[in-house]
Each structure stands twice: as structure tokens, then as C-alpha cells.
Design a protein around this motif. Structure first.
Motif, PDB file in Angstrom:
ATOM      1  N   UNK A 168     -12.521  44.807  10.322  1.00 49.86           N
ATOM      2  CA  UNK A 168     -11.374  46.024  11.148  1.00 49.86           C
ATOM      3  C   UNK A 168     -10.405  44.531  10.758  1.00 49.86           C
ATOM      4  N   UNK A 169     -10.521  43.939  10.819  1.00 48.45           N
ATOM      5  CA  UNK A 169      -9.364  42.704  11.175  1.00 48.45           C
ATOM      6  C   UNK A 169      -8.582  42.340   9.794  1.00 48.45           C
ATOM      7  N   UNK A 170      -9.178  42.509   8.763  1.00 47.80           N
ATOM      8  CA  UNK A 170      -8.826  42.933   7.256  1.00 47.80           C
ATOM      9  C   UNK A 170      -8.450  41.278   7.031  1.00 47.80           C
ATOM     10  N   UNK A 171      -9.204  40.655   7.382  1.00 51.42           N
ATOM     11  CA  UNK A 171      -8.611  38.880   7.519  1.00 51.42           C
ATOM     12  C   UNK A 171      -9.399  38.210   5.976  1.00 51.42           C
ATOM     13  N   UNK A 172      -9.619  37.255   5.287  1.00 50.79           N
ATOM     14  CA  UNK A 172     -10.439  36.590   4.468  1.00 50.79           C
ATOM     15  C   UNK A 172     -11.278  36.192   5.829  1.00 50.79           C
TER      16      UNK A 172
ATOM     17  N   UNK B 100      -4.071  34.995  14.862  1.00 46.65           N
ATOM     18  CA  UNK B 100      -3.374  34.981  14.097  1.00 46.65           C
ATOM     19  C   UNK B 100      -4.140  33.209  13.906  1.00 46.65           C
ATOM     20  N   UNK B 101      -5.756  33.155  14.970  1.00 49.59           N
ATOM     21  CA  UNK B 101      -5.928  31.987  14.724  1.00 49.59           C
ATOM     22  C   UNK B 101      -7.250  31.527  13.590  1.00 49.59           C
ATOM     23  N   UNK B 102      -7.883  30.839  13.397  1.00 53.86           N
ATOM     24  CA  UNK B 102      -9.556  30.531  12.539  1.00 53.86           C
ATOM     25  C   UNK B 102     -10.508  30.751  13.933  1.00 53.86           C
TER      26      UNK B 102
ATOM     27  N   UNK C 280      -3.707  27.442   5.480  1.00 56.39           N
ATOM     28  CA  UNK C 280      -2.004  27.176   5.512  1.00 56.39           C
ATOM     29  C   UNK C 280      -2.231  27.478   7.166  1.00 56.39           C
ATOM     30  N   UNK C 281      -1.837  28.708   7.196  1.00 58.70           N
ATOM     31  CA  UNK C 281      -1.598  29.561   8.580  1.00 58.70           C
ATOM     32  C   UNK C 281      -2.121  31.255   8.224  1.00 58.70           C
ATOM     33  N   UNK C 282      -1.982  32.166   9.646  1.00 60.59           N
ATOM     34  CA  UNK C 282      -3.057  33.602   9.621  1.00 60.59           C
ATOM     35  C   UNK C 282      -4.249  33.260  10.137  1.00 60.59           C
TER      36      UNK C 282
END
Length: 238
Positions: free
Chosen positions: A141-145, A111-113, A31-33
Motif C-alpha cells: 500500500x505504501x510502496x516502500x522497500x 518518510x520514517x523507518x 539514508x532517507x525516505x
């Protein structure tokens, strides 16, 4: 601003009306991040169908040729793609991969998709090809899903070379977010980024049900392009 005009007024409602996309797994989109949406790439229509059904804005890395066409048509095309949330990336030369990663990390830092097609180009025959490792470098590197995505039916509505898509229902399927915290700090290790990329491609394969080819799509397309003239103009018999 133009992105939301396209999404909610001009293009989005028309796409949803014509293609009536079945949406599966939409709850897997954060929903965010920041997050990466990694999908298969079967059709030119993919660029527009996925953004049309997502609640959040998504930015795709797109080939620079969409932004550099000559004349009025070229300028209008570039304006349209920028408005649709596309970022031009030069895919030629040694610096191309690093430039794409920089652009992608810039999107994630806000913090976008970020939308990306790990195959690097559209499939010319509907099969799923080996993924390039840029998606893994950015995820580590960004440690994002990373949310795997499968476009199903878009090859049939608009295969490469077809300008006007057929009106037919498609399916857009999202899988569970994938986390790669265990690879933190290893984005420069070839074995690590290859393992992460293959894991992502396997998840896409499970969602799409495509036949998998363990080669890069661009290489196979180049081979087909070289062979095509020989098939069209066979050498005369002596």
C-alpha cells in the motif's frame, strides 16, 4: 527528544559496550525516505539493540501490554517505551490487525523507518515462524522497500523469561532492500500478500540461518502453554 537521549547518552552506548554487536549490511538501510525493517524476533533485547546501531530513528509496533501496566512501574514502563520509539498496538480482537496497519502506515507517511516483527511475537524456542501478512499489506500500500534483518545471538543472551541478559556478543545482519512494485494495488488479495510475506520471511531465514516452522508462533506457544501443566503435574496412576 528522549529517544535521542536514550540512543546517544543513556542506553545506546551501554548496549554497544556490553554486547559489541557485529553489524553486517548497514549500507542497505536507506539514508532517507520511508522503509520497513522486517526482522526475526528472538528476545526482549531486540527492541533496543537494533535502534542502538542505526543512524536513523526507527519506530516499532509493540504490544499494548507494555503501555498499560498498573501503578508507578506501569507508568514508567510506558514512558520508557514511548520514549524509545515504540507505538502500542492491541493484538486482541478482529480490529487489532487493521489498527496495526494504520499505525504503521502513519509512520511511513512521514518518510520514517518502521520496524516490525512479522512473526507477531517472540520465538519461544529460537526457531523462525510463519509471518503474518500485515508487513506485506503495508509494503504494497505504501510502496516502500522492505529491508530484511536477522538478529543472531539474542536468543542466547536473553531467552523468554530471563530478565537480565547475559553479556555476550551478538550479530545484527541486514539484507538488500526488497521492492514489491509488481504487486501494486493488490494489498487486499490474499494470495498476493501471502506471497510477499513468504518472500520476506525467506529473506530473513537466509540471513539468520534459523530452522523454519510453517506455523504461526502464537499458535505453537499456546499449545506449549496448555501442555506445560500436564508435564508439571502428571495424572496419578490408578
Amino acid at each position: 527528544m528522549f529517544y535521542y537521549v536514550l540512543k546517544y547518552v543513556l542506553l545506546g552506548p551501554l548496549l554497544r559496550l556490553l554486547f559489541r554487536p557485529r553489524i553486517e549490511g548497514l549500507e542497505h538501510i536507506p539514508a532517507d525516505g520511508a522503509a520497513i525493517i522486517a526482522g526475526n524476533h528472538l528476545s526482549f533485547s531486540d527492541h533496543f539493540l537494533m535502534p542502538a546501531i542505526l543512524k536513523r530513528r526507527i519506530t516499532f509496533l509493540a504490544k499494548a501490554e507494555y503501555f498499560t501496566g498498573p501503578g508507578l512501574k506501569g507508568r514508567l514502563t510506558a514512558f520508557f517505551f514511548r520514549g524509545a520509539g515504540q507505538i502500542p498496538v492491541d493484538r486482541s480482537g478482529k480490529e487489532a490487525g487493521r489498527a496495526a496497519i494504520r499505525e504503521g502506515l502513519g509512520v511511513l507517511a512521514k518518510d520514517e523507518l518502521l520496524g516490525i516483527y512479522p512473526e507477531g511475537t517472540r520465538s519461544h524456542d529460537g526457531r523462525l515462524y510463519k509471518g503474518k501478512v500485515g508487513v506485506a499489506v503495508m509494503a504494497i500500500r505504501a510502496q516502500v522497500p522492505v529491508v530484511p534483518c536477522a538478529m543472531v545471538g539474542t536468543f542466547e543472551i536473553q531467552p523468554p523469561g530471563q530478565v537480565v541478559p547475559r553479556v555476550k556478543r551478538v550479530t545484527i545482519r541486514f539484507g538488500e532492500p526488497m521492492e514489491f512494485a509488481r504487486y501494486a494495488g493488490l494489498e487486499n488479495e490474499k494470495a498476493a500478500v501471502r506471497a510477499v510475506t513468504d518472500e520476506i520471511m525467506y529473506a530473513i531465514l537466509g540471513l539468520s540461518g534459523q530452522e523454519y516452522v510453517d506455523r504461526y508462533a502464537a499458535e505453537v506457544k499456546a499449545e506449549h502453554a496448555k501442555a506445560e501443566p500436564a508435564r508439571k503435574f502428571p495424572r496419578p496412576r490408578r
